[in-house]
Design a protein around this motif. Structure first.
Motif, PDB file in Angstrom:
ATOM      1  N   LEU A  65      15.426  -8.058  57.429  1.00  0.00           N
ATOM      2  CA  LEU A  65      15.961  -9.221  56.715  1.00  0.00           C
ATOM      3  C   LEU A  65      15.371  -9.344  55.312  1.00  0.00           C
ATOM      4  CD1 LEU A  65      15.973 -11.859  59.590  1.00  0.00           C
ATOM      5  CD2 LEU A  65      17.969 -10.836  58.482  1.00  0.00           C
ATOM      6  N   TYR A  66      14.107  -8.992  55.168  1.00  0.00           N
ATOM      7  CA  TYR A  66      13.465  -9.020  53.850  1.00  0.00           C
ATOM      8  C   TYR A  66      14.148  -8.021  52.901  1.00  0.00           C
ATOM      9  CZ  TYR A  66       9.847  -8.411  50.308  1.00  0.00           C
ATOM     10  OH  TYR A  66       9.177  -8.316  49.116  1.00  0.00           O
TER      11      TYR A  66
ATOM     12  N   THR B  19      12.408  -8.735  60.978  1.00  0.00           N
ATOM     13  CA  THR B  19      11.924  -9.490  59.821  1.00  0.00           C
ATOM     14  C   THR B  19      11.868  -8.611  58.579  1.00  0.00           C
ATOM     15  OG1 THR B  19      10.623 -10.887  61.296  1.00  0.00           O
ATOM     16  CG2 THR B  19      10.049 -10.934  58.964  1.00  0.00           C
TER      17      THR B  19
ATOM     18  N   LEU C 177      13.808 -15.521  57.682  1.00  0.00           N
ATOM     19  CA  LEU C 177      12.481 -14.903  57.632  1.00  0.00           C
ATOM     20  C   LEU C 177      11.468 -15.716  58.434  1.00  0.00           C
ATOM     21  CD1 LEU C 177      12.317 -13.719  53.911  1.00  0.00           C
ATOM     22  CD2 LEU C 177      12.695 -12.342  55.945  1.00  0.00           C
TER      23      LEU C 177
ATOM     24  N   SER D  41      12.075 -17.555  61.068  1.00  0.00           N
ATOM     25  CA  SER D  41      12.329 -17.317  62.496  1.00  0.00           C
ATOM     26  C   SER D  41      11.732 -15.993  62.938  1.00  0.00           C
ATOM     27  CB  SER D  41      13.835 -17.317  62.776  1.00  0.00           C
ATOM     28  OG  SER D  41      14.392 -18.562  62.475  1.00  0.00           O
ATOM     29  N   GLY D  42      11.876 -14.983  62.105  1.00  0.00           N
ATOM     30  CA  GLY D  42      11.297 -13.682  62.436  1.00  0.00           C
ATOM     31  C   GLY D  42       9.778 -13.728  62.519  1.00  0.00           C
ATOM     32  N   VAL D  43       9.153 -14.420  61.578  1.00  0.00           N
ATOM     33  CA  VAL D  43       7.692 -14.549  61.592  1.00  0.00           C
ATOM     34  C   VAL D  43       7.244 -15.363  62.804  1.00  0.00           C
ATOM     35  CG1 VAL D  43       5.729 -15.545  60.356  1.00  0.00           C
ATOM     36  CG2 VAL D  43       7.432 -14.210  59.119  1.00  0.00           C
TER      37      VAL D  43
ATOM     38  N   SER E 213      10.726  -7.966  66.695  1.00  0.00           N
ATOM     39  CA  SER E 213      10.801  -9.078  65.749  1.00  0.00           C
ATOM     40  C   SER E 213      10.210  -8.692  64.394  1.00  0.00           C
ATOM     41  CB  SER E 213      10.118 -10.320  66.317  1.00  0.00           C
ATOM     42  OG  SER E 213       8.753 -10.065  66.544  1.00  0.00           O
TER      43      SER E 213
ATOM     44  N   TYR F 135       7.512 -13.202  65.915  1.00  0.00           N
ATOM     45  CA  TYR F 135       6.440 -12.207  65.908  1.00  0.00           C
ATOM     46  C   TYR F 135       5.127 -12.858  66.357  1.00  0.00           C
ATOM     47  CZ  TYR F 135       2.945  -8.893  64.349  1.00  0.00           C
ATOM     48  OH  TYR F 135       1.886  -8.030  64.304  1.00  0.00           O
TER      49      TYR F 135
END
Length: 193
Positions: free
Chosen positions: A145-146, A142, A78, A80-82, A138, A85
């Motif tokens: 993945l959440y 994210t 999470l 990495s996704g944030v 992204s 983004y």
């Protein structure tokens, strides 16, 4: 010549019949213990609790399931996704601001003056489009993945209520066919009590 073949097949058939009757017939008895397991550990609301906890705070459902090793993986994914983004959004805003300033004939970050690199109008339009697509992707990853960590917590809580000890096994075996006396490949499920 034909008589010899017929006699040979009759002798062979007779030996085969006698061989099949010569097998030992044993009484097979199966002893099964009468066991009933009643546990108070079964909680039908456990999967929904784990999903709720993971929805409130990512990783909390995994902590509820006592799978603490999964929490750093969740926060790493999470995070990495944030990060991606945020980085793509910052670059998109830089390219958009530079494009707007270029339209107004004002100095900007990519005008080629001094230490700045020179980018054309088409390059800035392309950069905006690329960064916006990456930013949106992204964000989508994210959010995916959440949701995935919520589903994983619920599924894991559901599977923790099932018996998965070593007494239940699945082994491929070679089975002897009693009619043709040949071996065939098969599978068996063994329950050990």
């Amino acid at each position: 010549m034909i008589k010899k073949q017929v006699i040979f097949y009759i002798v062979l058939l007779t030996i085969g019949i006698f061989n099949s009757y010569a097998q030992k017939n044993e009484d097979v008895t199966i002893k099964v213990k009468d066991t009933v397991f009643i546990t108070d550990d079964f909680n039908p609301l456990s999967p929904s609790k784990a999903a709720f906890y993971s929805a409130i705070l990512p990783g909390l459902g995994q902590a509820y399931n006592k799978k603490y090793w999964k929490i750093p993986i969740i926060y790493g994914a999470l995070g990495s996704g944030v990060y991606l983004y945020s980085r793509n959004n910052t670059n998109f805003k830089r390219a958009r601001t530079a494009f707007k300033l270029m339209q107004d004939d004002k100095p900007h970050e990519f005008d080629g003056v001094g230490d700045h690199i020179l980018l054309s109008e088409d390059a800035l339009i392309s950069a905006q489009k690329s960064y916006k697509e990456d930013r949106d992707l992204s964000l989508l990853v994210t959010v995916g993945l959440y949701v995935l960590q919520i589903l994983e917590a619920s599924t894991n809580a559901h599977l923790l209520q099932h018996n998965v000890d070593d007494n239940i096994s699945f082994k491929p075996t070679i089975i002897n066919n009693d009619f043709s006396n040949k071996q065939v490949v098969g599978a068996s499920i063994n329950f050990n009590f």
